[in-house]
Design a protein around this motif. Structure first.
Motif, PDB file in Angstrom:
ATOM      1  N   GLU A  51      -1.701   3.405  44.282  1.00 52.28           N
ATOM      2  CA  GLU A  51      -2.758   2.402  44.106  1.00 52.28           C
ATOM      3  C   GLU A  51      -2.942   1.604  45.402  1.00 52.28           C
ATOM      4  OE1 GLU A  51      -2.351   0.235  40.418  1.00 52.28           O
ATOM      5  OE2 GLU A  51      -3.444  -1.457  41.324  1.00 52.28           O
ATOM      6  N   TYR A  52      -1.826   1.174  46.013  1.00 53.75           N
ATOM      7  CA  TYR A  52      -1.936   0.437  47.278  1.00 53.75           C
ATOM      8  C   TYR A  52      -2.404   1.353  48.411  1.00 53.75           C
ATOM      9  CZ  TYR A  52      -0.203  -3.915  45.411  1.00 53.75           C
ATOM     10  OH  TYR A  52      -0.096  -5.083  44.697  1.00 53.75           O
ATOM     11  N   ALA A  53      -1.958   2.596  48.385  1.00 58.51           N
ATOM     12  CA  ALA A  53      -2.372   3.531  49.445  1.00 58.51           C
ATOM     13  C   ALA A  53      -3.903   3.672  49.433  1.00 58.51           C
ATOM     14  CB  ALA A  53      -1.704   4.883  49.255  1.00 58.51           C
ATOM     15  N   GLU A  54      -4.483   3.780  48.242  1.00 60.37           N
ATOM     16  CA  GLU A  54      -5.949   3.896  48.135  1.00 60.37           C
ATOM     17  C   GLU A  54      -6.632   2.653  48.688  1.00 60.37           C
ATOM     18  OE1 GLU A  54      -7.776   6.565  47.459  1.00 60.37           O
ATOM     19  OE2 GLU A  54      -5.800   7.473  47.493  1.00 60.37           O
ATOM     20  N   LYS A  55      -6.049   1.488  48.393  1.00 58.76           N
ATOM     21  CA  LYS A  55      -6.640   0.232  48.900  1.00 58.76           C
ATOM     22  C   LYS A  55      -6.541   0.181  50.419  1.00 58.76           C
ATOM     23  CE  LYS A  55      -5.190  -2.538  44.875  1.00 58.76           C
ATOM     24  NZ  LYS A  55      -6.220  -3.402  44.330  1.00 58.76           N
ATOM     25  N   ILE A  56      -5.401   0.594  50.977  1.00 57.56           N
ATOM     26  CA  ILE A  56      -5.203   0.539  52.434  1.00 57.56           C
ATOM     27  C   ILE A  56      -6.161   1.511  53.126  1.00 57.56           C
ATOM     28  CG2 ILE A  56      -3.527   0.967  54.297  1.00 57.56           C
ATOM     29  CD1 ILE A  56      -1.322   0.125  52.174  1.00 57.56           C
ATOM     30  N   LYS A  57      -6.389   2.660  52.471  1.00 55.75           N
ATOM     31  CA  LYS A  57      -7.254   3.687  53.080  1.00 55.75           C
ATOM     32  C   LYS A  57      -8.700   3.215  53.227  1.00 55.75           C
ATOM     33  CE  LYS A  57      -4.679   7.759  51.661  1.00 55.75           C
ATOM     34  NZ  LYS A  57      -4.593   8.750  50.577  1.00 55.75           N
ATOM     35  N   TYR A  58      -9.035   2.175  52.533  1.00 54.15           N
ATOM     36  CA  TYR A  58     -10.372   1.604  52.703  1.00 54.15           C
ATOM     37  C   TYR A  58     -10.523   1.059  54.132  1.00 54.15           C
ATOM     38  CZ  TYR A  58     -14.354  -1.451  51.846  1.00 54.15           C
ATOM     39  OH  TYR A  58     -15.577  -2.067  51.915  1.00 54.15           O
ATOM     40  N   TYR A  59      -9.395   0.682  54.761  1.00 51.92           N
ATOM     41  CA  TYR A  59      -9.434   0.050  56.088  1.00 51.92           C
ATOM     42  C   TYR A  59      -8.987   0.982  57.225  1.00 51.92           C
ATOM     43  CZ  TYR A  59      -9.407  -4.053  53.047  1.00 51.92           C
ATOM     44  OH  TYR A  59      -9.696  -4.956  52.064  1.00 51.92           O
ATOM     45  N   CYS A  60      -8.043   1.856  56.931  1.00 50.06           N
ATOM     46  CA  CYS A  60      -7.503   2.715  58.005  1.00 50.06           C
ATOM     47  C   CYS A  60      -6.920   3.976  57.382  1.00 50.06           C
ATOM     48  CB  CYS A  60      -6.417   1.971  58.798  1.00 50.06           C
ATOM     49  SG  CYS A  60      -4.907   1.647  57.869  1.00 50.06           S
ATOM     50  N   SER A  61      -6.648   4.937  58.241  1.00 45.56           N
ATOM     51  CA  SER A  61      -6.003   6.150  57.742  1.00 45.56           C
ATOM     52  C   SER A  61      -4.562   5.794  57.352  1.00 45.56           C
ATOM     53  CB  SER A  61      -6.082   7.190  58.857  1.00 45.56           C
ATOM     54  OG  SER A  61      -4.996   8.032  58.826  1.00 45.56           O
ATOM     55  N   PHE A  62      -4.100   6.363  56.246  1.00 44.87           N
ATOM     56  CA  PHE A  62      -2.755   6.008  55.753  1.00 44.87           C
ATOM     57  C   PHE A  62      -2.025   7.247  55.253  1.00 44.87           C
ATOM     58  CE2 PHE A  62       0.253   5.026  52.442  1.00 44.87           C
ATOM     59  CZ  PHE A  62       1.027   4.069  53.064  1.00 44.87           C
ATOM     60  N   GLU A  63      -0.737   7.307  55.554  1.00 40.94           N
ATOM     61  CA  GLU A  63       0.093   8.433  55.105  1.00 40.94           C
ATOM     62  C   GLU A  63       1.427   7.912  54.589  1.00 40.94           C
ATOM     63  OE1 GLU A  63       1.476  12.609  57.094  1.00 40.94           O
ATOM     64  OE2 GLU A  63       0.436  11.172  58.356  1.00 40.94           O
ATOM     65  N   ASP A  64       1.839   8.475  53.470  1.00 36.98           N
ATOM     66  CA  ASP A  64       3.112   8.097  52.838  1.00 36.98           C
ATOM     67  C   ASP A  64       4.043   9.300  53.001  1.00 36.98           C
ATOM     68  OD1 ASP A  64       5.125   7.447  50.982  1.00 36.98           O
ATOM     69  OD2 ASP A  64       3.869   7.935  49.241  1.00 36.98           O
ATOM     70  N   VAL A  65       5.032   9.181  53.902  1.00 39.94           N
ATOM     71  CA  VAL A  65       5.908  10.317  54.204  1.00 39.94           C
ATOM     72  C   VAL A  65       7.291  10.073  53.597  1.00 39.94           C
ATOM     73  CG1 VAL A  65       6.952  11.694  56.063  1.00 39.94           C
ATOM     74  CG2 VAL A  65       4.696  10.653  56.396  1.00 39.94           C
ATOM     75  N   GLN A  66       7.713  11.005  52.727  1.00 40.87           N
ATOM     76  CA  GLN A  66       9.023  10.842  52.088  1.00 40.87           C
ATOM     77  C   GLN A  66      10.047  11.737  52.772  1.00 40.87           C
ATOM     78  OE1 GLN A  66       8.961  10.717  47.701  1.00 40.87           O
ATOM     79  NE2 GLN A  66       6.741  10.879  47.858  1.00 40.87           N
ATOM     80  N   ILE A  67      11.209  11.177  53.029  1.00 40.66           N
ATOM     81  CA  ILE A  67      12.283  11.922  53.705  1.00 40.66           C
ATOM     82  C   ILE A  67      13.464  12.063  52.748  1.00 40.66           C
ATOM     83  CG2 ILE A  67      13.959  11.777  55.610  1.00 40.66           C
ATOM     84  CD1 ILE A  67      11.615  10.307  57.126  1.00 40.66           C
ATOM     85  N   ARG A  68      13.909  13.297  52.640  1.00 37.91           N
ATOM     86  CA  ARG A  68      14.994  13.592  51.684  1.00 37.91           C
ATOM     87  C   ARG A  68      16.275  12.867  52.080  1.00 37.91           C
ATOM     88  NH1 ARG A  68      17.115  19.466  51.335  1.00 37.91           N
ATOM     89  NH2 ARG A  68      19.087  18.662  50.588  1.00 37.91           N
ATOM     90  N   PRO A  69      16.918  12.209  51.128  1.00 35.41           N
ATOM     91  CA  PRO A  69      18.182  11.559  51.476  1.00 35.41           C
ATOM     92  C   PRO A  69      19.292  12.598  51.657  1.00 35.41           C
ATOM     93  CG  PRO A  69      17.690  11.203  49.146  1.00 35.41           C
ATOM     94  CD  PRO A  69      16.551  11.999  49.712  1.00 35.41           C
ATOM     95  N   ASN A  70      20.228  12.284  52.484  1.00 34.72           N
ATOM     96  CA  ASN A  70      21.392  13.127  52.741  1.00 34.72           C
ATOM     97  C   ASN A  70      21.011  14.615  52.836  1.00 34.72           C
ATOM     98  OD1 ASN A  70      24.045  13.706  53.241  1.00 34.72           O
ATOM     99  ND2 ASN A  70      24.757  13.331  51.146  1.00 34.72           N
ATOM    100  N   PRO A  71      20.142  14.984  53.802  1.00 33.22           N
ATOM    101  CA  PRO A  71      19.581  16.353  53.827  1.00 33.22           C
ATOM    102  C   PRO A  71      20.603  17.467  53.998  1.00 33.22           C
ATOM    103  CG  PRO A  71      19.040  15.160  55.847  1.00 33.22           C
ATOM    104  CD  PRO A  71      19.644  14.160  54.910  1.00 33.22           C
ATOM    105  N   ARG A  72      21.789  17.173  54.565  1.00 33.50           N
ATOM    106  CA  ARG A  72      22.790  18.238  54.746  1.00 33.50           C
ATOM    107  C   ARG A  72      24.016  18.028  53.863  1.00 33.50           C
ATOM    108  NH1 ARG A  72      23.837  19.832  60.764  1.00 33.50           N
ATOM    109  NH2 ARG A  72      24.593  17.695  60.892  1.00 33.50           N
ATOM    110  N   ASN A  73      23.822  17.211  52.810  1.00 32.28           N
ATOM    111  CA  ASN A  73      24.915  16.916  51.860  1.00 32.28           C
ATOM    112  C   ASN A  73      26.210  16.509  52.565  1.00 32.28           C
ATOM    113  OD1 ASN A  73      23.324  17.514  49.571  1.00 32.28           O
ATOM    114  ND2 ASN A  73      23.657  19.702  49.961  1.00 32.28           N
ATOM    115  N   ALA A  74      26.062  15.612  53.505  1.00 33.97           N
ATOM    116  CA  ALA A  74      27.243  15.130  54.232  1.00 33.97           C
ATOM    117  C   ALA A  74      28.162  14.393  53.265  1.00 33.97           C
ATOM    118  CB  ALA A  74      26.788  14.201  55.352  1.00 33.97           C
TER     119      ALA A  74
END
Ligand SMILES: C[S@@+](CC[C@H](N)C(=O)[O-])C[C@H]1O[C@@H](n2cnc3c(N)ncnc32)[C@H](O)[C@@H]1O
Length: 184
Positions: A51-74
């Motif tokens: 919902e906020y991403a849509e509102k922000i996109k009214y003003y500028c380009s927006f991207e929500d990037v998710q990064i996997r936690p503990n990617p190598r199972n340390a």
């Protein structure tokens, strides 16, 4: 020529048409990305982020990037933080302006956040990247790379809560920059 964005109360300029507290600013809209380390989000959180991403996109380009936690199972915390740090750095370009979200960061007001966004284009940034760390926070590379480190509260927040607060503040910033009637 680049002009810095300084937010003055709209009432000091009676010729500036605005309904909000601040006069509308003319700013170059630099694309914004939020990089966050975290497990799959709940449906409810994702709905609010979207919902906020849509509102922000009214003003500028927006991207929500998710990064996997503990990617190598340390197995230990230090290695997990290093792996998440490296994964996050893979998403950052040399001309990004990087804002690290950190409980020990600088305490800023919403108006200062708006100035930061408004001035990003003037500082030659091609993109603004806001970074939220994993369960043990950010690693050394991110701490060295960040152009700025900010806190959202003196309380330590769950990364999902931090994300939601950040999203609302990004939207709020744009309404401040545009002199709209949201921020009071
Ligand atoms: C669970 S917190 C990590 C807490 C950990 N003690 C640390 O040293 O960062 C996960 C992420 O949420 C964000 N976060 C949590 N509280 C915050 C606050 N008060 N201000 C800004 N960001 C916060 C940060 O990006 C943090 O890396």
């Amino acid at each position: 020529m680049a002009t810095a964005v300084y937010l003055n109360s709209a009432s000091s300029n009676p010729f500036q048409a605005t309904k909000g507290k601040y006069a509308a600013q003319s700013v170059r809209a630099v694309p914004i990305r939020v990089l966050s380390v975290g497990k799959k989000r709940s449906r409810e959180l994702q709905l609010m982020v979207d919902e906020y991403a849509e509102k922000i996109k009214y003003y500028c380009s927006f991207e929500d990037v998710q990064i996997r936690p503990n990617p190598r199972n340390a197995r230990d915390q230090r290695a997990q933080v290093d792996d998440e740090d490296a994964a996050m750095m893979n998403h950052i370009r040399s001309d990004d302006w990087v804002v690290m979200l950190d409980e020990r960061g600088q305490d800023i007001r919403s108006e200062e956040m708006a100035e930061l966004i408004g001035n990003a284009g003037n500082m030659g940034a091609s993109r603004l990247s806001f970074c939220i760390g994993g369960p043990y926070g950010h690693g050394r590379k991110m701490r060295e790379r960040a152009n700025k480190s900010i806190k959202l509260s003196s309380l330590v927040l769950n990364h999902q809560i931090a994300l939601l607060v950040l999203m609302e503040q990004l939207y709020r910033s744009w309404t401040i920059l545009k002199g709209q009637n949201y921020h009071h």
